[in-house]
Enzyme design. Structure first.
Site, PDB file in Angstrom:
ATOM      1  N   ASP A 139       1.678  50.549 -31.827  1.00 50.27           N
ATOM      2  CA  ASP A 139       3.009  50.968 -31.398  1.00 50.27           C
ATOM      3  C   ASP A 139       3.813  49.890 -30.661  1.00 50.27           C
ATOM      4  O   ASP A 139       4.882  50.175 -30.146  1.00 50.27           O
ATOM      5  CB  ASP A 139       2.886  52.215 -30.500  1.00 50.27           C
ATOM      6  CG  ASP A 139       4.214  52.928 -30.319  1.00 50.27           C
ATOM      7  OD1 ASP A 139       5.027  52.908 -31.252  1.00 50.27           O
ATOM      8  OD2 ASP A 139       4.445  53.483 -29.239  1.00 50.27           O
ATOM      9  N   CYS A 199      10.280  73.071 -36.265  1.00 49.85           N
ATOM     10  CA  CYS A 199      10.470  71.866 -35.455  1.00 49.85           C
ATOM     11  C   CYS A 199      11.944  71.512 -35.331  1.00 49.85           C
ATOM     12  O   CYS A 199      12.406  71.085 -34.257  1.00 49.85           O
ATOM     13  CB  CYS A 199       9.684  70.694 -36.036  1.00 49.85           C
ATOM     14  SG  CYS A 199      10.089  70.280 -37.752  1.00 49.85           S
ATOM     15  N   CYS A 203      14.573  71.859 -31.431  1.00 51.88           N
ATOM     16  CA  CYS A 203      15.116  70.708 -30.710  1.00 51.88           C
ATOM     17  C   CYS A 203      16.258  71.133 -29.782  1.00 51.88           C
ATOM     18  O   CYS A 203      17.271  71.655 -30.259  1.00 51.88           O
ATOM     19  CB  CYS A 203      15.602  69.644 -31.681  1.00 51.88           C
ATOM     20  SG  CYS A 203      16.246  68.179 -30.842  1.00 51.88           S
ATOM     21  N   CYS A 246       9.704  64.608 -24.633  1.00 49.05           N
ATOM     22  CA  CYS A 246       9.917  65.994 -25.055  1.00 49.05           C
ATOM     23  C   CYS A 246       8.879  66.338 -26.113  1.00 49.05           C
ATOM     24  O   CYS A 246       8.653  65.564 -27.037  1.00 49.05           O
ATOM     25  CB  CYS A 246      11.330  66.149 -25.621  1.00 49.05           C
ATOM     26  SG  CYS A 246      11.726  67.810 -26.213  1.00 49.05           S
ATOM     27  N   CYS A 249       9.397  69.880 -30.469  1.00 49.43           N
ATOM     28  CA  CYS A 249       9.243  69.914 -31.924  1.00 49.43           C
ATOM     29  C   CYS A 249       7.775  69.837 -32.333  1.00 49.43           C
ATOM     30  O   CYS A 249       7.378  70.394 -33.357  1.00 49.43           O
ATOM     31  CB  CYS A 249      10.061  68.804 -32.582  1.00 49.43           C
ATOM     32  SG  CYS A 249       9.589  67.120 -32.148  1.00 49.43           S
ATOM     33  N   CYS A 253       4.865  73.420 -34.103  1.00 48.98           N
ATOM     34  CA  CYS A 253       4.344  73.225 -35.451  1.00 48.98           C
ATOM     35  C   CYS A 253       3.154  74.152 -35.713  1.00 48.98           C
ATOM     36  O   CYS A 253       2.176  74.137 -34.960  1.00 48.98           O
ATOM     37  CB  CYS A 253       3.923  71.771 -35.644  1.00 48.98           C
ATOM     38  SG  CYS A 253       3.243  71.426 -37.297  1.00 48.98           S
TER      39      CYS A 253
END
Length: 386
Positions: A139, A199, A203, A246, A249, A253
């Site tokens: 990442d 999802c 939001c 956050c 979302c 799932c």
């Protein structure tokens, strides 16, 4: 005599076994050219401006679009996933309006440090047993982990753009090992979202202009972590008490019923970060901020940006008693914090009290953005209580 090299099939089996021992829950292999449309997709996303202020996304677009541009010698990409599914529903924290909601991934040791060390150990197996050159990524380099993970078969990118696994849900840290050795590849994973759009509907700031498209400029994770300046006024209310990231979302799932498949290897969360009072966080100076969040991803954001987020959460709390801590921050050294303190007070104080405070403070304010906040909040406060 030099030891005989294992076959690519045996090497992959050994890698998978070692990856499990190191705490990874999934391993799969793909080729660097497995996602030929990655470049056009990335270019369209950047052209729409969805990257916001993340200028490095455009600067590194060529390397993101093709792993071979990042390292021409790469022949195989080993993608790995580690489950970090939470013990409790993270949406419960969002309902506790006077305490902070912190994204699940940030409630423990910085995953970059944890996973990179394990990736390096696993890559060492490739280097020593396979005689291969290796590079590891977590990442922090221009690698499009999610499309590559889908190409490798770890899962598929859901409509919220996050990788979803049929056996691990969507709480997954991803890492990659680039190598010069040719390993057997796995079949890509197809989409299994169907007509579900939970999802997208979850939001709070409508950050998905279309399925599979994220507009970072409206995403709470981007706004509270990556975005350096004042958060746009029309998005602040939607942030609620989310002071870092956050999870909405991800949390809704339906594939998360499998998220605890490897709970015994899950990275441990710090329970003391689960419900921190906003009043305490608002009073953090730089030293206290660094001490509280030492070793977590939150520390990298910096105290000023974090307390900016806390001030927004204070304003969204609906708790008049928290006006006292917002008022304290009017003397904060950071204009970013002072401006959001003004916003919070405009939501918590009666109009007459806010007007009196504005009259006493605005002329002494040295920052133009904070003065603008005073002016805009006056109108908003009067309209809200009128």
């Amino acid at each position: 005599m030099r030891p005989e090299r294992p076959s690519p099939e045996r090497l992959k089996r050994d890698l998978t076994e070692r990856a499990r021992a190191l705490g990874f829950d999934a391993l799969a292999v793909t080729r660097p050219d497995a996602v030929p449309d990655l470049g056009p997709r990335l270019a369209a996303w950047l052209e729409a401006g969805h990257q916001g202020t993340m200028g490095w996304m455009a600067e590194t677009a060529e390397r993101r679009a093709d792993p071979r541009a990042l390292w021409p010698q790469v022949r195989s990409i080993v993608m790995l996933g580690m489950n970090y599914g939470p013990d409790e529903d993270p949406l419960e924290a969002v309902r506790r309006r006077t305490s902070a909601a912190i994204s699940v991934y940030a409630q423990g040791r910085d995953y970059h440090d944890v996973i990179k060390g394990r990736l390096k150990e696993l890559a060492g197996v490739l280097a020593s047993r396979g005689g291969a050159e290796v590079k590891v990524f977590v990442d922090t380099a221009p690698v499009m982990e999610k499309p590559l993970a889908q190409a490798a078969g770890l899962g598929w990118q859901g409509k919220h753009t996050v990788l979803i696994s049929r056996v691990l849900g969507n709480w997954l840290f991803l890492g990659a090992i680039f190598t010069t050795v040719e390993l057997p590849v796995d079949a890509p994973e197809g989409d299994h979202c169907g007509s579900c759009r939970r999802c997208l509907d979850a939001c709070p700031t409508n950050a998905f202009p279309a399925p599979w498209v994220l507009d970072s400029r409206r995403c709470i994770s981007y706004l509270t972590i990556e975005h350096a300046g004042p958060i746009p006024a029309d998005l602040r209310e939607g942030i609620g008490n989310r002071v870092y990231g956050c999870d909405d979302c991800l949390a809704v799932c339906p594939w998360n019923k499998f998220a605890h498949a490897a709970r015994e290897r899950k990275l441990a969360a710090r329970r003391d970060l689960a419900a921190l009072p906003l009043a305490d966080l608002a009073r953090l100076d730089d030293a206290a901020f660094r001490a509280l969040f030492a070793g977590t991803p939150i520390k990298r954001t910096g105290r000023d940006r974090f307390v900016r987020n806390v001030m927004i959460a204070v304003g969204n709390s609906g708790e008049p008693a928290l006006a006292a801590v917002a008022r304290e921050r009017l003397d904060d050294a950071a204009p970013l914090v002072r401006g959001m303190a003004v916003w919070a007070l405009g939501r918590l104080l009666p109009p007459e009290d806010f007007a009196a405070l504005r009259a006493a403070r605005i002329d002494a304010e040295s920052d133009a953005q904070v003065r603008a906040e005073w002016r805009s909040r006056r109108a908003a406060a009067e309209g809200r209580h009128g």
